[in-house]
Design a protein around this motif. Structure first.
Motif: not given
Length: 150
Positions: A23-28
């Motif tokens: 929902x709110x972060x890109x992949x690390x």
């Protein structure tokens, strides 16, 4: 829930799943290991586990669940948190943490046997004069630090 099972996934598969569903972060950018949950042959969730993002927690004994994403399948999220901790313990890690944001209930974490360790105030971001960075994630949001029991 009976047809849900934990499955191995590559880092690329986990990153793709997170890119599509989180929902709110890109992949690390990296991981120690990743795992998935499948319903039948369909991947319905993925977790990415890595070193703690906060340098002071990166003590060689602690891992962080840096991302968990599901397609909304019931119980998939709690299965991922439980499996992530079991795998970490089997590999000799002594501690695991994760964070959720204000407004997220933590129900899946509680269902997996995790507990609140601390409440973190909102931060303006990770950038500071000695280490300037481009902000790529939500800032100014309260966070809760969680860890598994046992």
């Amino acid at each position: 829930m009976s047809d849900l099972r934990v499955v191995p996934v590559t880092f690329a598969q986990a990153r793709d799943f997170v890119a599509d569903w989180h929902r709110h972060h890109r992949p690390p950018p990296g991981h120690k290991y990743s795992l998935g949950v499948a319903s039948g042959e369909v991947l319905v969730g993925a977790a990415i586990v890595g070193r703690p993002v906060a340098r002071h927690l990166n003590d060689g004994a602690t891992l962080e669940v840096t991302r968990v994403a599901t397609d909304g399948t019931a119980h998939a999220c709690s299965m991922l948190y439980g499996a992530a901790w079991r795998a970490a313990k089997a590999l000799g890690w002594r501690r695991m943490i994760t964070y959720n944001q204000d407004g997220e209930s933590g129900a899946s974490l509680r269902a997996a046997g995790w507990r609140v360790l601390a409440e973190r105030p909102p931060r303006p971001g990770w950038s500071c004069p000695s280490r300037p960075r481009t902000t790529t994630s939500p800032v100014g949001v309260r966070r809760t630090l969680w860890g598994p029991d046992g």
